[in-house]
Enzyme design. Structure first.
Site, PDB file in Angstrom:
ATOM      1  N   HIS A 297     -26.866  36.721  -4.449  1.00 42.50           N
ATOM      2  CA  HIS A 297     -28.082  37.290  -4.568  1.00 42.50           C
ATOM      3  C   HIS A 297     -29.089  37.717  -3.647  1.00 42.50           C
ATOM      4  O   HIS A 297     -29.245  36.867  -2.740  1.00 42.50           O
ATOM      5  CB  HIS A 297     -28.849  36.480  -5.897  1.00 42.50           C
ATOM      6  CG  HIS A 297     -28.193  36.212  -6.902  1.00 42.50           C
ATOM      7  ND1 HIS A 297     -28.365  35.426  -7.859  1.00 42.50           N
ATOM      8  CD2 HIS A 297     -27.046  36.918  -7.434  1.00 42.50           C
ATOM      9  CE1 HIS A 297     -27.520  35.662  -9.211  1.00 42.50           C
ATOM     10  NE2 HIS A 297     -26.519  36.248  -8.682  1.00 42.50           N
TER      11      HIS A 297
ATOM     12  N   ASP B  38     -23.780  42.315  -9.305  1.00 45.98           N
ATOM     13  CA  ASP B  38     -24.199  43.149  -8.467  1.00 45.98           C
ATOM     14  C   ASP B  38     -25.104  44.167  -8.966  1.00 45.98           C
ATOM     15  O   ASP B  38     -25.422  45.033  -8.218  1.00 45.98           O
ATOM     16  CB  ASP B  38     -23.245  43.767  -7.611  1.00 45.98           C
ATOM     17  CG  ASP B  38     -22.091  42.725  -7.252  1.00 45.98           C
ATOM     18  OD1 ASP B  38     -22.625  41.670  -6.715  1.00 45.98           O
ATOM     19  OD2 ASP B  38     -20.946  43.027  -7.144  1.00 45.98           O
TER      20      ASP B  38
ATOM     21  N   GLN C  79     -23.386  36.865 -12.061  1.00 44.78           N
ATOM     22  CA  GLN C  79     -22.323  37.806 -12.373  1.00 44.78           C
ATOM     23  C   GLN C  79     -22.927  38.741 -13.314  1.00 44.78           C
ATOM     24  O   GLN C  79     -24.324  38.928 -13.300  1.00 44.78           O
ATOM     25  CB  GLN C  79     -21.127  37.158 -12.955  1.00 44.78           C
ATOM     26  CG  GLN C  79     -20.214  36.425 -11.931  1.00 44.78           C
ATOM     27  CD  GLN C  79     -20.996  35.048 -11.420  1.00 44.78           C
ATOM     28  OE1 GLN C  79     -21.031  34.318 -12.397  1.00 44.78           O
ATOM     29  NE2 GLN C  79     -20.881  34.878 -10.220  1.00 44.78           N
TER      30      GLN C  79
HETATM   31  P1  IMO Z   1     -23.213  38.283  -8.616  1.00 49.48           P
HETATM   32  O1  IMO Z   1     -24.017  37.138  -9.215  1.00 49.48           O
HETATM   33  C1  IMO Z   1     -19.619  40.904  -8.758  1.00 49.48           C
HETATM   34  C2  IMO Z   1     -15.925  38.911 -10.085  1.00 49.48           C
HETATM   35  C3  IMO Z   1     -14.624  39.016  -8.730  1.00 49.48           C
HETATM   36  C4  IMO Z   1     -13.617  39.202  -9.710  1.00 49.48           C
HETATM   37  C5  IMO Z   1     -14.135  38.185 -10.997  1.00 49.48           C
HETATM   38  C6  IMO Z   1     -13.282  36.931 -11.068  1.00 49.48           C
HETATM   39  O2  IMO Z   1     -23.419  38.579  -7.338  1.00 49.48           O
HETATM   40  O3  IMO Z   1     -23.389  39.725  -9.586  1.00 49.48           O
HETATM   41  P2  IMO Z   1     -14.226  34.756  -9.671  1.00 49.48           P
HETATM   42  O4  IMO Z   1     -14.189  34.473  -8.231  1.00 49.48           O
HETATM   43  O5  IMO Z   1     -15.641  34.490 -10.274  1.00 49.48           O
HETATM   44  O6  IMO Z   1     -13.174  33.939 -10.533  1.00 49.48           O
HETATM   45  O7  IMO Z   1     -13.704  36.530  -9.691  1.00 49.48           O
HETATM   46  O8  IMO Z   1     -15.245  38.394 -11.022  1.00 49.48           O
HETATM   47  N1  IMO Z   1     -17.252  38.524  -9.395  1.00 49.48           N
HETATM   48  C7  IMO Z   1     -18.205  39.161  -9.235  1.00 49.48           C
HETATM   49  N2  IMO Z   1     -18.522  40.550  -9.049  1.00 49.48           N
HETATM   50  N3  IMO Z   1     -20.769  40.190  -8.480  1.00 49.48           N
HETATM   51  C8  IMO Z   1     -20.776  38.676  -8.805  1.00 49.48           C
HETATM   52  O9  IMO Z   1     -21.686  37.920  -8.774  1.00 49.48           O
HETATM   53  C9  IMO Z   1     -19.300  38.303  -9.011  1.00 49.48           C
HETATM   54  N4  IMO Z   1     -18.948  37.030  -9.345  1.00 49.48           N
HETATM   55  C10 IMO Z   1     -17.451  37.054  -9.477  1.00 49.48           C
HETATM   56  O10 IMO Z   1     -14.916  40.010  -7.841  1.00 49.48           O
HETATM   57  O11 IMO Z   1     -13.530  40.514 -10.278  1.00 49.48           O
HETATM   58 MG    MG Z   2     -22.258  39.966  -6.127  1.00 45.77          MG
END
Ligand code: IMO
Ligand code: MG
Length: 422
Positions: free
Chosen positions: A40, A12, A222
């Site tokens: 995104h 994020d 992520q």
């Molecule tokens: P973007 O691309 C923020 C976090 C989840 C959780 C951990 C595992 O938008 O930055 P998962 O469902 O992947 O097995 O969850 O990872 N998480 C993210 N946090 N932004 C994301 O993606 C995330 N994708 C997974 O909240 O703590």
């Molecule tokens: Mg996110």
């Protein structure tokens, strides 16, 4: 020039906006890991788009957008996302490609993700999208790939085998009735038919693009501290979010990567469980969450907020080979009397200047802060670095100094034009 873009914190960071801007200058945009756990956000005019699977670069006409082999795909979500593009008049027919090797998220992955979370005492706080179970099957060598959706014989054999084992687990461990072969088989063959025009050998496609000196942007999802190896394990996602993952997740060889750009918020946020040393105490945390509109683009969950953590940012520069950094959401810090940068952790009388991997230290560490003067909210948005308040510039200079990488962009709002370049 082939560029990898990575999130430097816990996701994020504002990657969507930077990808959107950088997409103008490249020919190909490729997702290399993760799935629809990503969210995104791109703002164009008064319209907001949220992409979970399709590369954010799709909004730029003529750019070729690929979902690489390292991504896990929920076909239903992809279908909805493509439908939304169609509704918005964005033509993607000849410029959207899906790797035949990408793994497919099956209904049982999603259920397992949620059931496991519900049963665990130490919850990860996953997005519940089936990401972990799908990657687990990939490594366990029982995953289903996009190419399998085009072959009824292969899909039948794999699905039969999987359901035999999984249904038993569902019934015995989770008191869940399990899944019907017939339904899933028909549904996923249907997906195969719909996606067949896009499924191809994306590694070969990209290799040809590299040979023709085309420019490629590898879009990370992520963030570095959600990386399966380098993140705050086990509070991580199940893929390699760091720049190395870009090669594995696309088939582009490491010698073809020219540059790694990091995206970092001017402060820190995290969604889900896990250690977060610089997290704000509750009342201030809420103020900042509302100010920064820190709610998940995927799950709508409130994000935890905290001060800029130089230990993780520095570690991220090292792990990813970052030479350029985009600092996002700088405007959210406007109007604060003082701002803080965590420069070390303190635990049991010991000072940590490097990111510790011991979960106990990470969970209980007290941050050591460098406190700096804040800056007022500026009525008219700065159009250049020079127009930023001098205290904001001092803060950015301190960040650049710590990071040892050049800050080339500062974002001061969600719109494309609310950015200053240095
Ligand atoms: P973007 O691309 C923020 C976090 C989840 C959780 C951990 C595992 O938008 O930055 P998962 O469902 O992947 O097995 O969850 O990872 N998480 C993210 N946090 N932004 C994301 O993606 C995330 N994708 C997974 O909240 O703590
Ligand atoms: Mg996110």
């Amino acid at each position: 020039m082939n560029i990898v873009l990575v999130g430097m914190q816990w996701g994020d960071e504002g990657k969507g906006k930077v990808i959107d801007i950088m997409s103008q200058k490249v020919d190909y945009i490729v997702r290399y890991q993760g799935g629809n756990n990503a969210g995104h956000t791109v703002v164009v005019g008064d319209k907001q788009y949220i992409f979970h699977l399709i590369p954010s670069g799709i909004l730029h006409p003529g750019k070729i957008c690929c979902i690489g082999n390292g991504v896990v795909i929920d076909p239903g979500v992809l279908l909805t996302e493509l439908g939304d593009l169609r509704k918005n008049g964005i033509d993607f027919k000849r410029r959207f490609k899906i790797s035949s090797l990408a793994h497919v998220i099956m209904p049982y992955h999603k259920n397992l993700d949620r059931l496991r979370e519900a049963k665990r005492k130490n919850k990860i706080g996953t997005t519940g999208r089936g990401i972990g179970p799908c990657y687990a099957d990939k490594i366990n060598r029982c995953g289903i790939r996009m190419i399998d959706l085009l072959n009824p014989v292969v899909l039948r054999a794999k699905l039969k085998d999987n359901l035999k084992e999984k249904n038993e687990i569902f019934k015995k461990v989770y008191q869940h009735p399990g899944f019907s072969f017939k339904e899933i088989y028909a549904q996923y063959l249907g997906y195969g038919e719909l996606f067949s025009p896009y499924i191809c050998n994306t590694a070969a496609l990209l290799s040809k693009a590299v040979a023709r000196k085309k420019d490629i942007l590898l879009e990370g999802a992520q963030g570095t501290f959600l990386d399966i190896d380098f993140g705050t394990y086990p509070f991580v996602t199940s893929s390699s979010t760091t720049s190395g993952g870009a090669c594995i997740g696309t088939g582009i060889s490491p010698d073809k990567i020219d540059k790694v750009v990091g995206v970092c918020k001017a402060y820190t946020t995290r969604v889900g469980e896990g250690p977060f040393p610089t997290e704000f105490p509750a009342p201030f945390g809420k103020v900042m969450r509302d100010k920064g509109n820190e709610f998940g683009a995927t799950t709508g969950r409130p994000r935890r907020c905290g001060w800029f953590d130089a230990l993780i940012a520095k570690e991220s520069v090292m792990l990813n080979g970052i030479t350029e950094v985009a600092i996002m959401k700088m405007d959210v810090l406007d109007g604060l009397k003082e701002v803080k940068i965590c420069t070390a952790y303190k635990y049991k009388g010991k000072i940590f200047k490097e990111f510790p991997s011991d979960l106990e230290v990470l969970t209980k560490a007290i941050p050591v802060y460098k406190t700096m003067r804040g800056w007022p909210h500026q009525d008219s948005k700065p159009r250049s670095f020079k127009q930023l308040h001098h205290c904001a510039r001092t803060y950015l200079a301190a960040l650049q100094d710590i990071l040892g990488a050049k800050i080339t962009m500062v974002s001061i709002g969600s719109a494309r034009k609310e950015s200053v370049f240095i």
